[in-house]
Enzyme design. Structure first.
Site, PDB file in Angstrom:
ATOM      1  N   ASN A   8      -3.840   0.378  -8.614  1.00 36.13           N
ATOM      2  CA  ASN A   8      -2.914   1.224  -7.909  1.00 36.13           C
ATOM      3  C   ASN A   8      -1.725   0.271  -7.355  1.00 36.13           C
ATOM      4  OD1 ASN A   8      -1.265   3.051  -6.229  1.00 36.13           O
ATOM      5  ND2 ASN A   8      -3.024   3.544  -5.202  1.00 36.13           N
ATOM      6  N   ARG A  91      -3.402   4.609 -11.550  1.00 33.08           N
ATOM      7  CA  ARG A  91      -2.862   5.382 -10.730  1.00 33.08           C
ATOM      8  C   ARG A  91      -1.199   5.537 -11.014  1.00 33.08           C
ATOM      9  NH1 ARG A  91      -0.907   6.214  -4.516  1.00 33.08           N
ATOM     10  NH2 ARG A  91      -0.517   8.575  -4.757  1.00 33.08           N
ATOM     11  N   HIS A 180      -1.323  14.333  -4.853  1.00 36.61           N
ATOM     12  CA  HIS A 180      -2.757  14.193  -4.142  1.00 36.61           C
ATOM     13  C   HIS A 180      -3.634  14.707  -5.250  1.00 36.61           C
ATOM     14  CE1 HIS A 180      -1.763  13.777   0.445  1.00 36.61           C
ATOM     15  NE2 HIS A 180      -1.953  12.477  -0.131  1.00 36.61           N
ATOM     16  N   ARG A 241       6.038  12.312   8.111  1.00 33.69           N
ATOM     17  CA  ARG A 241       6.752  13.254   7.403  1.00 33.69           C
ATOM     18  C   ARG A 241       6.719  14.444   8.162  1.00 33.69           C
ATOM     19  NH1 ARG A 241       3.501  12.142   2.118  1.00 33.69           N
ATOM     20  NH2 ARG A 241       4.353  10.353   1.595  1.00 33.69           N
ATOM     21  N   GLU A 384     -10.387   8.520  -4.987  1.00 34.72           N
ATOM     22  CA  GLU A 384      -9.520   8.609  -6.044  1.00 34.72           C
ATOM     23  C   GLU A 384      -9.882   7.469  -7.072  1.00 34.72           C
ATOM     24  OE1 GLU A 384      -6.680   8.984  -2.790  1.00 34.72           O
ATOM     25  OE2 GLU A 384      -5.270   9.851  -4.403  1.00 34.72           O
TER      26      GLU A 384
END
Ligand code: ADP
Length: 408
Positions: A8, A91, A180, A241, A384
């Site tokens: 990743n 990823r 996601h 956010r 993940e």
């Protein structure tokens, strides 16, 4: 046993993990930080021990050289030699409308990741750099791209189109993509297994609540609604956010003299739980402040939970039935009180939490609803990296090998 490397790669950091397949065991993982600086660091942990090295890391190639060194360290390394790795899974953030599944990387895939850079200007170039560095380190070893957006390519136009002039979609590809995806796909499959149900007749709503947060409705294994949009900014209130806003606020701020850069910072880095609480973007700190009576922190928790309830209600309304509600991500997995806050008042749509079970379950995979609850509430830790390793294993064993056979 095959050993696969999962990567990743961000712009200044790189996470990696080695998996033994098909038994899905993690053999160890590492993190490289401060790529692009004279003071790079690598930390690797496995049952052989911990490695910490400091070296100048001018670029990602240098980072990959350091990864190889740590992986094959004679004392505490995870591998004896780098050629034990038989596949690499990356990823990759944005596949645009090009990919609805993971794919083996070839020139076309590299071109597509480049083409979609407009849509993920920070992430796609970093992901590509990681892919190229890994290809150099392991020439001839198949590399797989696992896109964050791919799972949501099953959204119907009614879910992905914005109410904007159509040419913004046709010309600029402005639509909901969702993110996601790898996490929602992983936890929804694991939840269906936990319930001993069949994907084909199961509908779930999955809440990934971490620093970034999104909710996805999954009908019969396919994503049909998701809260992040054209970018990961839309939807829930997150760590920093803002989530959903009236877009006119941005125009109003521009007129008031704020620059586009100021506004971008406010909605991406200074908003969300941090902006509302004035305390932190870390849920644990906000709970602590709220427990001491800090009113802003109390309201931040309430806004966070309220927004999630709104989405769960909206998504339930568009599904014929909902079988499970899943909690995952740092907050979803660990924050017992927040799970309780969210589920409180969802009883009217058949989501009935068992508060004792919720407490007793903690962070483990488990069912935390009442036996009579029409919707099963499930805590499911995400992974993940494991999903990326699984996709990589499946692709290189099925498709790649049959492709080689065909070529022969
Ligand atoms: P990221 O999106 O960066 O991967 P994570 O999934 O790791 O984020 O989630 C980070 C969030 O999880 C933080 O807000 C953190 O406070 C929260 N979190 C982690 N552990 C706990 C806990 N035990 N209780 C409450 N919140 C927690």
């Amino acid at each position: 046993m095959e050993k696969l490397l999962v990567i990743n790669c961000g712009s200044s950091s790189l996470k990696y993990e080695v998996y033994a397949m098909p038994n899905k065991t993690s053999l160890g993982k590492g993190l490289v930080e401060r790529i692009g600086s004279p003071t790079g660091i690598i930390t690797q942990k496995s049952d052989k021990g911990v490695i910490e090295l400091n070296e100048p890391l001018p670029d990602h190639d240098a980072a990959m050289v350091l990864v190889k060194k740590a992986l094959t360290d004679p004392d505490k390394g995870i591998l004896k030699a780098i050629d034990e790795i038989s596949g690499v899974g990356h990823r990759t953030v944005h596949g645009g409308e090009d990919y609805s599944t993971s794919v083996i990387i070839d020139e076309d895939v590299i071109e597509a990741i480049k083409r979609n850079t407009d849509l993920a200007p920070l992430h796609n170039p970093a992901n590509l750099t990681g892919i190229k560095a890994a290809m150099e380190m392991l020439p001839g070893v198949p590399q797989v791209a696992v896109f964050d957006t791919a799972f949501h390519q099953t959204l119907a136009p009614s879910s992905y189109l914005y109410g904007l002039p159509r040419e913004l979609y046709t010309k600029h590809k402005i639509r909901r993509y969702g993110f996601h995806g790898t996490s929602h796909r992983y936890v929804s499959k694991e939840a269906v297994k936990l319930m001993k149900r069949d994907v084909e007749n199961t509908n779930v709503i999955s809440c990934h609540l971490g620093n970034g947060a999104s909710i996805t409705a999954i009908r019969q294994g396919k994503s049909v609604e998701t809260s992040m949009g054209f970018t990961p900014l839309e939807g829930l209130v997150m760590g920093t956010r803002s989530g959903d806003l009236d877009p006119a606020i941005l125009l109003f701020l521009l007129e008031k003299g704020y620059s586009a850069e100021d506004i971008n910072k406010m909605i991406n880095k200074e908003g969300g739980l941090l902006g509302l609480s004035g305390v932190s973007n870390d849920m644990r700190d906000i709970h602590l402040a709220a427990d001491k009576g800090n009113q802003d922190a109390i309201e931040a928790l309430e806004v966070f939970a309220h927004k999630i309830r709104q989405y769960i209600g909206a998504y339930s309304a568009n599904m014929v039935k909902v079988d499970a509600l899943i909690f995952t991500g740092g907050i979803g997995e660990n924050d017992i009180r927040m799970r309780e806050m969210i589920c409180h008042r969802l009883e009217n749509i058949g989501i009935v939490m068992d508060y004792d079970r919720n407490k007793a379950n903690g962070s483990k995979p488990g069912i935390v609803s009442k036996d009579y609850s029409p919707v099963t509430i499930i805590v499911m830790p995400t992974n993940e990296e494991l999903q990326i390793a699984t996709d990589t294993y499946e692709l290189i064993n099925e498709k790649y090998k049959s492709w080689v056979l065909l070529k022969e």
